[in-house]
Scaffold this active site. Structure first.
Site, PDB file in Angstrom:
ATOM      1  N   VAL A  24      13.776  24.602  25.217  1.00 49.96           N
ATOM      2  CA  VAL A  24      14.094  23.248  24.543  1.00 49.96           C
ATOM      3  C   VAL A  24      14.614  23.730  22.600  1.00 49.96           C
ATOM      4  O   VAL A  24      15.306  23.028  21.913  1.00 49.96           O
ATOM      5  CB  VAL A  24      12.548  23.297  24.089  1.00 49.96           C
ATOM      6  CG1 VAL A  24      12.196  22.521  22.796  1.00 49.96           C
ATOM      7  CG2 VAL A  24      12.156  22.342  25.437  1.00 49.96           C
ATOM      8  N   THR A  54       5.580  20.898  23.793  1.00 51.88           N
ATOM      9  CA  THR A  54       4.361  20.138  24.260  1.00 51.88           C
ATOM     10  C   THR A  54       2.700  20.079  24.006  1.00 51.88           C
ATOM     11  O   THR A  54       2.281  21.747  24.458  1.00 51.88           O
ATOM     12  CB  THR A  54       4.433  19.530  25.644  1.00 51.88           C
ATOM     13  OG1 THR A  54       5.439  19.459  25.376  1.00 51.88           O
ATOM     14  CG2 THR A  54       3.039  18.471  26.177  1.00 51.88           C
ATOM     15  N   LYS A 114       3.852  11.965  24.479  1.00 55.29           N
ATOM     16  CA  LYS A 114       4.920  12.964  25.337  1.00 55.29           C
ATOM     17  C   LYS A 114       3.862  13.316  26.730  1.00 55.29           C
ATOM     18  O   LYS A 114       4.542  13.307  27.872  1.00 55.29           O
ATOM     19  CB  LYS A 114       4.694  14.524  24.688  1.00 55.29           C
ATOM     20  CG  LYS A 114       5.095  15.418  25.156  1.00 55.29           C
ATOM     21  CD  LYS A 114       6.451  15.797  25.859  1.00 55.29           C
ATOM     22  CE  LYS A 114       7.193  16.166  26.831  1.00 55.29           C
ATOM     23  NZ  LYS A 114       8.745  16.247  27.096  1.00 55.29           N
ATOM     24  N   GLY A 170      10.022  13.192  48.205  1.00 57.15           N
ATOM     25  CA  GLY A 170      10.187  15.045  48.126  1.00 57.15           C
ATOM     26  C   GLY A 170       9.420  15.802  48.837  1.00 57.15           C
ATOM     27  O   GLY A 170       8.726  15.626  48.699  1.00 57.15           O
ATOM     28  N   CYS A 186       7.445  21.485  32.791  1.00 52.91           N
ATOM     29  CA  CYS A 186       6.656  20.235  32.106  1.00 52.91           C
ATOM     30  C   CYS A 186       5.515  19.583  32.943  1.00 52.91           C
ATOM     31  O   CYS A 186       4.663  19.549  33.023  1.00 52.91           O
ATOM     32  CB  CYS A 186       7.564  19.186  31.633  1.00 52.91           C
ATOM     33  SG  CYS A 186       8.582  20.271  30.825  1.00 52.91           S
ATOM     34  N   LYS A 216       2.065  21.414  34.577  1.00 50.47           N
ATOM     35  CA  LYS A 216       1.310  22.120  33.721  1.00 50.47           C
ATOM     36  C   LYS A 216       0.736  20.552  32.896  1.00 50.47           C
ATOM     37  O   LYS A 216       0.029  20.782  32.291  1.00 50.47           O
ATOM     38  CB  LYS A 216       1.809  23.127  32.602  1.00 50.47           C
ATOM     39  CG  LYS A 216       2.931  23.279  31.478  1.00 50.47           C
ATOM     40  CD  LYS A 216       3.008  24.107  30.419  1.00 50.47           C
ATOM     41  CE  LYS A 216       4.191  23.632  29.872  1.00 50.47           C
ATOM     42  NZ  LYS A 216       4.146  22.248  28.886  1.00 50.47           N
TER      43      LYS A 216
HETATM   44  N1  LIG Z   1      12.219  22.955  29.311  1.00 50.52           N
HETATM   45  C1  LIG Z   1      11.915  21.844  29.278  1.00 50.52           C
HETATM   46  O1  LIG Z   1      12.784  20.678  30.176  1.00 50.52           O
HETATM   47  C2  LIG Z   1      10.836  20.854  27.941  1.00 50.52           C
HETATM   48  C3  LIG Z   1      11.018  19.579  27.979  1.00 50.52           C
HETATM   49  C4  LIG Z   1      10.536  18.868  26.758  1.00 50.52           C
HETATM   50  C5  LIG Z   1       9.547  19.882  26.092  1.00 50.52           C
HETATM   51  N2  LIG Z   1       8.790  21.256  27.117  1.00 50.52           N
HETATM   52  C6  LIG Z   1       7.791  22.001  25.741  1.00 50.52           C
HETATM   53  O2  LIG Z   1       8.667  23.006  25.055  1.00 50.52           O
HETATM   54  C7  LIG Z   1       8.287  23.981  24.789  1.00 50.52           C
HETATM   55  C8  LIG Z   1       8.953  24.830  24.747  1.00 50.52           C
HETATM   56  O3  LIG Z   1       8.977  24.892  26.512  1.00 50.52           O
HETATM   57  P1  LIG Z   1      10.914  25.929  27.148  1.00 50.52           P
HETATM   58  O4  LIG Z   1      10.848  25.084  27.934  1.00 50.52           O
HETATM   59  O5  LIG Z   1      11.524  25.945  26.048  1.00 50.52           O
HETATM   60  O6  LIG Z   1      10.334  27.094  27.454  1.00 50.52           O
HETATM   61  P2  LIG Z   1      10.980  28.563  27.171  1.00 50.52           P
HETATM   62  O7  LIG Z   1       9.535  29.673  28.090  1.00 50.52           O
HETATM   63  O8  LIG Z   1      11.756  28.424  28.161  1.00 50.52           O
HETATM   64  O9  LIG Z   1      10.888  29.305  25.936  1.00 50.52           O
HETATM   65  C9  LIG Z   1      10.239  29.865  24.914  1.00 50.52           C
HETATM   66  C10 LIG Z   1      10.843  30.558  23.909  1.00 50.52           C
HETATM   67  O10 LIG Z   1       9.550  30.932  22.850  1.00 50.52           O
HETATM   68  C11 LIG Z   1       9.426  32.318  22.772  1.00 50.52           C
HETATM   69  N3  LIG Z   1       8.393  32.873  21.458  1.00 50.52           N
HETATM   70  C12 LIG Z   1       7.309  33.111  22.203  1.00 50.52           C
HETATM   71  N4  LIG Z   1       5.902  32.863  21.534  1.00 50.52           N
HETATM   72  C13 LIG Z   1       7.439  33.836  20.062  1.00 50.52           C
HETATM   73  C14 LIG Z   1       6.717  33.720  18.629  1.00 50.52           C
HETATM   74  N5  LIG Z   1       5.899  33.387  18.172  1.00 50.52           N
HETATM   75  N6  LIG Z   1       7.781  33.432  17.920  1.00 50.52           N
HETATM   76  C15 LIG Z   1       9.490  34.067  18.715  1.00 50.52           C
HETATM   77  N7  LIG Z   1       9.497  32.976  20.027  1.00 50.52           N
HETATM   78  C16 LIG Z   1       8.679  33.409  20.858  1.00 50.52           C
HETATM   79  C17 LIG Z   1      10.155  32.998  23.577  1.00 50.52           C
HETATM   80  O11 LIG Z   1      10.254  34.863  24.285  1.00 50.52           O
HETATM   81  C18 LIG Z   1      10.564  32.239  24.624  1.00 50.52           C
HETATM   82  O12 LIG Z   1      11.862  32.466  24.636  1.00 50.52           O
HETATM   83  C19 LIG Z   1       6.775  23.570  25.677  1.00 50.52           C
HETATM   84  O13 LIG Z   1       5.666  23.152  25.364  1.00 50.52           O
HETATM   85  C20 LIG Z   1       6.992  22.911  26.714  1.00 50.52           C
HETATM   86  O14 LIG Z   1       5.803  22.835  27.411  1.00 50.52           O
HETATM   87  C21 LIG Z   1       9.751  22.058  27.133  1.00 50.52           C
END
Ligand SMILES: NC(=O)c1ccc[n+]([C@@H]2O[C@H](COP(=O)([O-])OP(=O)(O)OC[C@H]3O[C@@H](n4cnc5c(N)ncnc54)[C@H](O)[C@@H]3O)[C@@H](O)[C@H]2O)c1
Length: 442
Positions: free
Chosen positions: A11, A121, A205, A254, A261, A264
């Site tokens: 994200v 989220t 969300k 499927g 997402c 969790k």
């Molecule tokens: N992946 C998706 O498709 C998606 C879609 C919508 C919403 N979200 C939500 O967005 C959020 C992020 O998801 P994601 O998939 O990008 O996660 P991710 O695990 O890919 O990335 C999170 C990043 O945050 C970094 N991080 C953690 N603590 C930190 C800090 N204190 N300072 C700096 N960096 C830090 C981690 O090293 C990691 O690289 C979650 O809440 C997720 O539920 C994800």
């Protein structure tokens, strides 16, 4: 504008490089040193279409940079996005440790008037928790916004650049104007920027993901019923999805929903509702149905081969939780590979994007990895299709027949037509459709 994004995952990285692409100066900060090193050297740690170009253009123009020092970015930022992970805690509730860590860094370093945007989220109330955590550490004025992300992995860049809608929970004019200015370049075709209060934005969300998950689980249960009654879930899907009140997305039966997402977020909203004394009974059933569904192929395999799979070899097509991503968080492939291995079988997997992830973080060398999808078939007693990558949909059937020890396909994504599989001489076990057993190919 000067923007800092904390968390450069799926994200944060996508948001950061798209916002740099529209002319802002963006700092992406992440605690993962290796990730930051890769990004600064022009390598992209995730598989996402279009992202490489945006990153290299942003770096070349000097509008995008990556650092492990979030404080440095926060000091100069007009807007700070929090996009860190919110993984499931032990009881299923969202673990907010990373979010609160980010809040502390912001509180220690923010400049007056900054807007702090929650993109992760998070359960209702978290943006207020973050506000309180920041306020404990500074007397400077700042603004909060909840701006949940709806991008889909695999289409993340396009989803960010051309969103269906952007949801913003705000409680100040400053935050509202700031979000209008930031998102204006991405909503020129008229898709709405929807403003609301912060709690409603946070819940939007979860409600959206809960509805998507419910559609999938419902179709999976109808698929069960189809198999018992002789109906065909693909026909039912087309019949149901053509009703404009229902729509056609997220109706595919499927091996169950996976990824970072839906599983969790469904568990998290159930738990956080419980804490408020609200029972989301429908969602508990949705989650239970999905847990059961992730083993649907294993059950079909055991029915076909018996409980002991010793000496059998399975080719697995697809490891990622869906096509066009390398993400294997809660991917059904993991439970399937482990169940087959646990019963004595060997597994050879192929995935166009996720094999490195699998080797490094998930299945390790519990499975073998094939150079290409056809190599995975050599000597296989059955092919198990777990992810519907485009390249698996119209394979070279003569190679399947030649390379496999037996012509048997477990089709977890209904990518092949039962009638055609019968005429090709393959046993075929799709989900919610006619099963072609050994008797029909004899
Ligand atoms: N992946 C998706 O498709 C998606 C879609 C919508 C919403 N979200 C939500 O967005 C959020 C992020 O998801 P994601 O998939 O990008 O996660 P991710 O695990 O890919 O990335 C999170 C990043 O945050 C970094 N991080 C953690 N603590 C930190 C800090 N204190 N300072 C700096 N960096 C830090 C981690 O090293 C990691 O690289 C979650 O809440 C997720 O539920 C994800």
């Amino acid at each position: 504008m000067e923007i800092t994004v904390i968390g450069a995952g799926y994200v944060g990285l996508v948001a950061g490089c798209c916002l740099a692409g529209s002319g802002n100066r963006v700092t992406c900060a992440d605690v993962d040193e290796e990730k930051v090193r890769l990004l600064n050297s022009g390598d992209v740690p995730i598989y996402e279409s279009g992202i490489e170009r945006l990153i290299s253009e942003g770096l070349a123009a000097g509008r995008l940079r990556f650092t492990t020092d979030a404080a440095e970015g926060v000091r100069t930022a007009d807007v700070i996005f929090v996009a860190v992970g919110t993984p499931p805690g032990e009881d299923g509730r969202a673990d907010l440790d990373f979010v609160l860590d980010a809040a502390r860094t912001i509180g220690d370093h923010l400049r007056p008037g900054a807007v702090v945007v929650m993109k992760s989220t998070v359960p209702v109330g978290t943006t207020e928790l973050v506000r309180a955590e920041i306020a404990r550490r500074t007397d400077l004025p700042f603004h909060m916004c909840s701006n949940p992300e709806f991008l889909k992995e695999g289409d993340a860049v396009a989803d960010f650049l051309y969103p269906d809608r952007v949801v913003c929970g705000v409680d100040s004019d400053r935050a509202r104007r700031c979000m209008e200015e930031l998102y204006e370049p991405f909503i020129r075709s008229g898709n709405p920027l929807i403003f609301m209060d912060i709690a409603s934005a946070e819940l939007t969300k979860y409600a959206a993901n809960a509805m998507l998950a419910a559609r999938i689980s419902m179709m999976n249960q109808f698929a069960d019923l189809c198999e018992q009654t002789g109906a065909d879930i693909e026909r039912v899907r087309r019949g149901v999805g053509s009703d404009p009140r229902i729509g056609s997305a997220f109706l595919y039966a499927g091996t169950g929903y996976g990824g970072s997402c839906l599983p969790k977020d469904v568990r998290a909203i159930i738990r956080s509702a419980e804490a408020q004394g609200v029972d989301l009974g429908i969602l508990r059933s949705v989650a239970e149905a999905n847990d059961r569904q992730t083993t649907v192929l294993v059950r079909k395999i055991l029915k076909r081969f018996g409980d002991d799979l010793t000496g059998l070899r399975f080719a697995l097509w697809g490891l990622a939780f869906k096509p066009r991503t390398d993400d294997m968080r809660e991917a059904p492939s993991r439970a399937i590979a482990e169940a087959l291995r646990g019963r004595g079988a060997s597994v050879v997997a192929h995935d166009p994007a996720a094999m490195e992830q699998s080797r490094e973080f998930y299945l390790g060398d519990a499975v073998d990895y094939a150079e290409n999808e056809y190599e995975a078939l050599d000597g296989a007693d059955a092919l198990v299709v777990v992810t519907e990558w485009l390249q698996y949909r119209r394979p070279d059937w003569s190679q399947l027949a030649r390379r496999m020890a037996r012509p048997i396909v477990f089709d977890g994504r209904n990518v092949f037509e039962p009638d055609r599989m019968a005429s090709r001489g393959f046993e075929h076990y799709p989900v919610g459709r006619r099963q072609i057993g050994p008797a029909e190919t004899a």
